[in-house]
Design a protein around this motif. Sequence first.
Motif, PDB file in Angstrom:
ATOM      1  N   SER A   7     -10.332 -22.117  17.280  1.00  0.00           N
ATOM      2  CA  SER A   7      -9.577 -21.904  18.511  1.00  0.00           C
ATOM      3  C   SER A   7      -9.735 -20.472  18.998  1.00  0.00           C
ATOM      4  N   ILE A   8     -10.027 -20.339  20.291  1.00  0.00           N
ATOM      5  CA  ILE A   8     -10.152 -19.031  20.934  1.00  0.00           C
ATOM      6  C   ILE A   8      -9.334 -19.078  22.215  1.00  0.00           C
ATOM      7  N   GLU A   9      -8.465 -18.108  22.409  1.00  0.00           N
ATOM      8  CA  GLU A   9      -7.611 -18.072  23.597  1.00  0.00           C
ATOM      9  C   GLU A   9      -7.766 -16.739  24.302  1.00  0.00           C
ATOM     10  N   GLY A  10      -7.720 -16.773  25.634  1.00  0.00           N
ATOM     11  CA  GLY A  10      -7.812 -15.537  26.391  1.00  0.00           C
ATOM     12  C   GLY A  10      -7.275 -15.706  27.789  1.00  0.00           C
ATOM     13  N   ASP A  11      -7.072 -14.576  28.468  1.00  0.00           N
ATOM     14  CA  ASP A  11      -6.541 -14.623  29.833  1.00  0.00           C
ATOM     15  C   ASP A  11      -7.624 -14.397  30.876  1.00  0.00           C
ATOM     16  N   SER A  12      -8.897 -14.395  30.448  1.00  0.00           N
ATOM     17  CA  SER A  12      -9.992 -14.228  31.402  1.00  0.00           C
ATOM     18  C   SER A  12     -11.257 -14.872  30.852  1.00  0.00           C
ATOM     19  N   ALA A  13     -12.166 -15.206  31.780  1.00  0.00           N
ATOM     20  CA  ALA A  13     -13.456 -15.746  31.368  1.00  0.00           C
ATOM     21  C   ALA A  13     -14.211 -14.743  30.507  1.00  0.00           C
ATOM     22  N   ALA A  14     -14.081 -13.462  30.833  1.00  0.00           N
ATOM     23  CA  ALA A  14     -14.797 -12.434  30.079  1.00  0.00           C
ATOM     24  C   ALA A  14     -14.351 -12.395  28.628  1.00  0.00           C
ATOM     25  N   LEU A  15     -13.043 -12.441  28.410  1.00  0.00           N
ATOM     26  CA  LEU A  15     -12.547 -12.392  27.040  1.00  0.00           C
ATOM     27  C   LEU A  15     -12.999 -13.623  26.256  1.00  0.00           C
ATOM     28  N   LEU A  16     -12.884 -14.802  26.865  1.00  0.00           N
ATOM     29  CA  LEU A  16     -13.324 -16.020  26.181  1.00  0.00           C
ATOM     30  C   LEU A  16     -14.812 -15.957  25.856  1.00  0.00           C
ATOM     31  N   PHE A  17     -15.598 -15.485  26.812  1.00  0.00           N
ATOM     32  CA  PHE A  17     -17.046 -15.427  26.621  1.00  0.00           C
ATOM     33  C   PHE A  17     -17.413 -14.497  25.470  1.00  0.00           C
ATOM     34  N   VAL A  18     -16.858 -13.297  25.475  1.00  0.00           N
ATOM     35  CA  VAL A  18     -17.178 -12.329  24.422  1.00  0.00           C
ATOM     36  C   VAL A  18     -16.810 -12.885  23.050  1.00  0.00           C
ATOM     37  N   GLU A  19     -15.622 -13.456  22.941  1.00  0.00           N
ATOM     38  CA  GLU A  19     -15.176 -13.983  21.645  1.00  0.00           C
ATOM     39  C   GLU A  19     -16.010 -15.188  21.219  1.00  0.00           C
ATOM     40  N   ALA A  20     -16.333 -16.070  22.165  1.00  0.00           N
ATOM     41  CA  ALA A  20     -17.101 -17.266  21.826  1.00  0.00           C
ATOM     42  C   ALA A  20     -18.526 -16.915  21.416  1.00  0.00           C
ATOM     43  N   VAL A  21     -19.143 -15.981  22.136  1.00  0.00           N
ATOM     44  CA  VAL A  21     -20.502 -15.559  21.784  1.00  0.00           C
ATOM     45  C   VAL A  21     -20.507 -14.889  20.417  1.00  0.00           C
ATOM     46  N   ARG A  22     -19.545 -13.996  20.202  1.00  0.00           N
ATOM     47  CA  ARG A  22     -19.489 -13.284  18.929  1.00  0.00           C
ATOM     48  C   ARG A  22     -19.283 -14.256  17.767  1.00  0.00           C
ATOM     49  N   GLU A  23     -18.373 -15.199  17.946  1.00  0.00           N
ATOM     50  CA  GLU A  23     -18.090 -16.170  16.881  1.00  0.00           C
ATOM     51  C   GLU A  23     -19.320 -17.030  16.589  1.00  0.00           C
ATOM     52  N   THR A  24     -20.013 -17.451  17.638  1.00  0.00           N
ATOM     53  CA  THR A  24     -21.195 -18.295  17.446  1.00  0.00           C
ATOM     54  C   THR A  24     -22.332 -17.513  16.804  1.00  0.00           C
ATOM     55  N   ALA A  25     -22.538 -16.282  17.251  1.00  0.00           N
ATOM     56  CA  ALA A  25     -23.610 -15.460  16.689  1.00  0.00           C
ATOM     57  C   ALA A  25     -23.354 -15.142  15.218  1.00  0.00           C
ATOM     58  N   ASP A  26     -22.096 -14.871  14.877  1.00  0.00           N
ATOM     59  CA  ASP A  26     -21.771 -14.435  13.514  1.00  0.00           C
ATOM     60  C   ASP A  26     -21.635 -15.590  12.530  1.00  0.00           C
ATOM     61  N   HIS A  27     -21.139 -16.732  13.013  1.00  0.00           N
ATOM     62  CA  HIS A  27     -20.791 -17.808  12.082  1.00  0.00           C
ATOM     63  C   HIS A  27     -21.485 -19.136  12.370  1.00  0.00           C
ATOM     64  N   GLY A  28     -22.277 -19.190  13.448  1.00  0.00           N
ATOM     65  CA  GLY A  28     -22.971 -20.433  13.752  1.00  0.00           C
ATOM     66  C   GLY A  28     -24.027 -20.767  12.710  1.00  0.00           C
ATOM     67  N   ARG A  29     -24.198 -22.058  12.470  1.00  0.00           N
ATOM     68  CA  ARG A  29     -25.199 -22.514  11.508  1.00  0.00           C
ATOM     69  C   ARG A  29     -26.478 -22.918  12.236  1.00  0.00           C
ATOM     70  N   PRO A  30     -27.632 -22.696  11.619  1.00  0.00           N
ATOM     71  CA  PRO A  30     -28.899 -22.995  12.305  1.00  0.00           C
ATOM     72  C   PRO A  30     -29.156 -24.498  12.429  1.00  0.00           C
ATOM     73  N   VAL A  31     -29.427 -24.934  13.639  1.00  0.00           N
ATOM     74  CA  VAL A  31     -29.882 -26.295  13.919  1.00  0.00           C
ATOM     75  C   VAL A  31     -30.913 -26.204  15.035  1.00  0.00           C
ATOM     76  N   SER A  32     -31.800 -27.201  15.116  1.00  0.00           N
ATOM     77  CA  SER A  32     -32.885 -27.152  16.109  1.00  0.00           C
ATOM     78  C   SER A  32     -33.058 -28.487  16.816  1.00  0.00           C
ATOM     79  N   PRO A  33     -32.083 -28.906  17.630  1.00  0.00           N
ATOM     80  CA  PRO A  33     -32.267 -30.142  18.396  1.00  0.00           C
ATOM     81  C   PRO A  33     -33.480 -30.036  19.320  1.00  0.00           C
ATOM     82  N   ARG A  34     -34.279 -31.075  19.348  1.00  0.00           N
ATOM     83  CA  ARG A  34     -35.501 -31.116  20.158  1.00  0.00           C
ATOM     84  C   ARG A  34     -36.401 -29.914  19.879  1.00  0.00           C
ATOM     85  N   GLY A  35     -36.321 -29.398  18.640  1.00  0.00           N
ATOM     86  CA  GLY A  35     -37.197 -28.312  18.224  1.00  0.00           C
ATOM     87  C   GLY A  35     -36.818 -26.942  18.742  1.00  0.00           C
TER      88      GLY A  35
END
Length: 322
Positions: free
Chosen positions: A4-32
């Motif tokens: 869960s990520i909460e924010g009062d602006s698109a910018a805050l949500l974007f920064v947190e979502a990108v950071r979380e995905t970059a730091d903790h996302g697992r590698p997958v390769s749909p359609r290569g």
Amino acid sequence: MTISIEGDSAALLFVEAVRETADHGRPVSPRGMPTRELLGVHLTLTRPRARLLHLPPARILNPAFAAAETVWHLIGSDAPWIFDYNSRLRRYADDGMLRGAYGPRMRRWGGQVDQLTEAVRTLREDPDSRRAVIQLYDPVRDARGHRDVPCTLGFRFQLRQGRLHMSTTMRSQDVWVGFPYDLFFATVLHELMAGWAGAGLGTYHHHVDSLHLYERDMPAAVALPLTETRPVLEMPELTAPWEGFDELLSKVRRDGKVPAHPGWSHMGAAMHSYRLWKRGELERAEGIAGDMTGPLGIALVDWYAHLRARRAARVTTSGAAR
């Protein structure tokens, strides 16, 4: 486990979502295509009118495309004029058409049902209803192997204690490219629906099954600021009467001028300005952008500066190659 990520602006949500995905996302390769992926993400925007992402120099959107795509969806279109605002969409077209376009599914499901009209009617007749739903994914059409398959499954609206809340469910969400534009459109729809239901604007919820970041975007992603501290800017109000709304959208798209509605005038001005830019009338386009106030104008000025910088870089590179 849901993230869960909460924010009062698109910018805050974007920064947190990108950071979380970059730091903790697992590698997958749909359609290569290599990505980092998070499963089961819930993003909450508490101020839906703070919808326009603008984080120069790390991430600069084309606000004219955000406005145009919103109009394109709302009028129920799948016409190719949208390519005038984003030519990269052509790569997802079959026979020149985007088969996953949201507009016809929302306004003419099966050639018969205007789901937007039905959702408005449902909320007006039964404000406590749980049946105000707009469905986009269609297994009949979307299993045919087209290049463009909707990432959005559908929208749901709940009117509680005088405020309309909205939930979007995504089967797939590219956090770097697609998320800012999807958030823009969905929250415009949210604001409009609240007005048509006679309700205050509640909280926006964005539920994503697969939130992912393509490896090609990782260098830009890691350059994002660790936190977002800029002032939150809300867009002008976009609520408009249901009766005559399609005519308003046609006017916005056609000539960009809606004197009686400042919010939609800004949307139309952004679209008109970008059409001038594409025709090579750069100074006129920049003049319109400079005269606009609020987030759209600020973002459009920076978008044009970004385009000029890219053009200059290409000229420099070309000259060096000689």
